[in-house]
Design a protein around this motif. Sequence first.
Motif, mmCIF file in Angstrom:
data_model
loop_
_atom_site.group_PDB
_atom_site.id
_atom_site.type_symbol
_atom_site.label_atom_id
_atom_site.label_comp_id
_atom_site.label_asym_id
_atom_site.label_seq_id
_atom_site.Cartn_x
_atom_site.Cartn_y
_atom_site.Cartn_z
ATOM 1 N N LEU B 51 -2.198 -1.840 8.840
ATOM 2 C CA LEU B 51 -1.368 -1.415 9.959
ATOM 3 C C LEU B 51 -1.444 -2.416 11.096
ATOM 4 N N VAL B 140 -4.033 1.166 0.004
ATOM 5 C CA VAL B 140 -2.790 1.448 0.712
ATOM 6 C C VAL B 140 -1.600 0.953 -0.105
ATOM 7 N N ILE B 144 1.541 3.214 -1.461
ATOM 8 C CA ILE B 144 2.954 3.057 -1.107
ATOM 9 C C ILE B 144 3.788 2.580 -2.280
ATOM 10 N N ASN C 39 2.609 7.313 15.533
ATOM 11 C CA ASN C 39 1.853 6.446 14.616
ATOM 12 C C ASN C 39 0.360 6.519 14.903
ATOM 13 N N ALA C 43 -2.821 7.751 12.485
ATOM 14 C CA ALA C 43 -3.978 6.904 12.196
ATOM 15 C C ALA C 43 -5.263 7.580 12.628
ATOM 16 N N GLN C 73 -2.251 6.032 6.480
ATOM 17 C CA GLN C 73 -1.969 4.616 6.717
ATOM 18 C C GLN C 73 -0.721 4.184 5.981
ATOM 19 N N ALA C 74 -0.546 4.676 4.729
ATOM 20 C CA ALA C 74 0.647 4.307 3.978
ATOM 21 C C ALA C 74 1.900 4.870 4.635
ATOM 22 N N LEU C 75 1.806 6.123 5.129
ATOM 23 C CA LEU C 75 2.979 6.712 5.787
ATOM 24 C C LEU C 75 3.348 5.932 7.041
ATOM 25 N N VAL C 76 2.319 5.564 7.846
ATOM 26 C CA VAL C 76 2.591 4.856 9.098
ATOM 27 C C VAL C 76 3.138 3.462 8.825
ATOM 28 N N LEU C 77 2.675 2.825 7.741
ATOM 29 C CA LEU C 77 3.126 1.467 7.405
ATOM 30 C C LEU C 77 4.638 1.439 7.244
ATOM 31 N N THR C 78 5.200 2.417 6.515
ATOM 32 C CA THR C 78 6.651 2.440 6.385
ATOM 33 C C THR C 78 7.308 2.842 7.701
ATOM 34 N N ILE C 80 6.457 2.158 10.753
ATOM 35 C CA ILE C 80 6.526 1.081 11.739
ATOM 36 C C ILE C 80 7.768 0.225 11.484
#
Lengths: 147, 178, 114
Positions: B51, B140, B144, C39, C43, C73-78, C80
């Motif tokens: 992130l 991660v 995803i 976000n 986290a 973290q994976a959800l926030v990555l997309t 962003i």
Amino acid sequence: MKGMTLIVKQISQLMVPSIFLLGIYVILHGHLTPGGGFAGGILIAGCFVLLVLAYGSDEVKSEVRKWRASFSESLGIFMFWFLAVLGLVQGSYFFYNIIAKINPGHPGQLFSAGIIPLCNMAIGIEVAGALFAIFITLAVLKAGEKL
Amino acid sequence: MLTSLILLLVLMILGAIVALESKDLLSGIISLGIIGFALTVIFIVLQAPDLAIVQIIVETLTLVILIAAVLKTTRKDTSEKTDTVKIILWITGLVCVIVFMLAAVKALQYLPEFGSAESLRMAKVYIDQGLALTGASNLVAAVILDFRGYDTLGEATVLFTSVVGIIAVLRTVGRKQS
Amino acid sequence: MIVYVLAILLFLIGLYGIVVKRNLIKIVISLMIMEYAINLFFALIGYREGGAAPIHTEELGDNMVLFVDPLPQALVLTAIVIGLGTTALLVSFAVRIYEKYDTFDVRKIRKLRG
């Protein structure tokens, strides 16, 4: 859009290749180290943005660049979808990790994890193209200027 | 660690207030950068390097896009005189904030304590068997692109749609001359 | 618990900005503040005391170590990256409105015609 001074041009000339290389590294090692398709794609788009800001849009010839950006964006999303459909072709579910079942590889090495590195590459191409197209359209074009 | 987290959060809140209340749009946007880069540091503190990498680059690009848009148009904020509409807006904003705050206070009681392992009900399988099931060291990336691939496909579609929207809105070819 | 409260406070500042401000760029800024707050909240939920970043390495080997939660973290990555796309779309709307009406003020953009 005009370019900047000689100092900025020289420094960006030095920096852009290493940023591009870092982006490719981050994409390729996305399944082993922090990073992945999103981060690497934005890095590559960022190095093009740096070039446009330093040299001005006349030198970069926005029309050609924009066409390539939208092309690579469409190519990336199509590659990702194709990799997902490969699982259906095999006779299994969507997003089935087909390569990992044939040749799993050793975890921790570059060639492992099946379709995940390929998906990372597809996403990297897509994100780089999309963000560069956004930047070209928003920041460079003036009102009434033709593409 | 908790102290540094709280300090960074207070910095973010101060940056948000400055960004909203400044008279110059350019300084408001640069104050927005404070929030984004503080968020990057928080992600590093919270052990989320993926992130942090994405956030620091996205923040830079966002600032470039916003600054380019503001320099192309105008920097001045519209002058805001105090009139009755303004007072009504203030009251509406206060009501919205209070309603959301009540809901948030109600919801906070059901959250587990910060830093406890109770919140790991869903991710237990991902953590225990992620490496064996997918072969990817970075969990991660495994989540995803393998466990939740539909999510990423939807994300790619949204990005594609937003690019199409931007090109359609800002196009100059084929627009009626007014 | 206080970190959750501060994250919610950041979200409330963004909500206030959306309701009260009349400048389009200020509204975009408020939306971005709300996005950052969401976000951050995700986290924070995924964190675990003494956890390591969710990456298997050679040194860790087969030992069961404590990882932080990879799912938020994976959800926030997309989220962003989507946030950048939607923000750029909003800014393009604002720029187009400025070209037509010469102002960012929402009170003066009432002359809607088909």
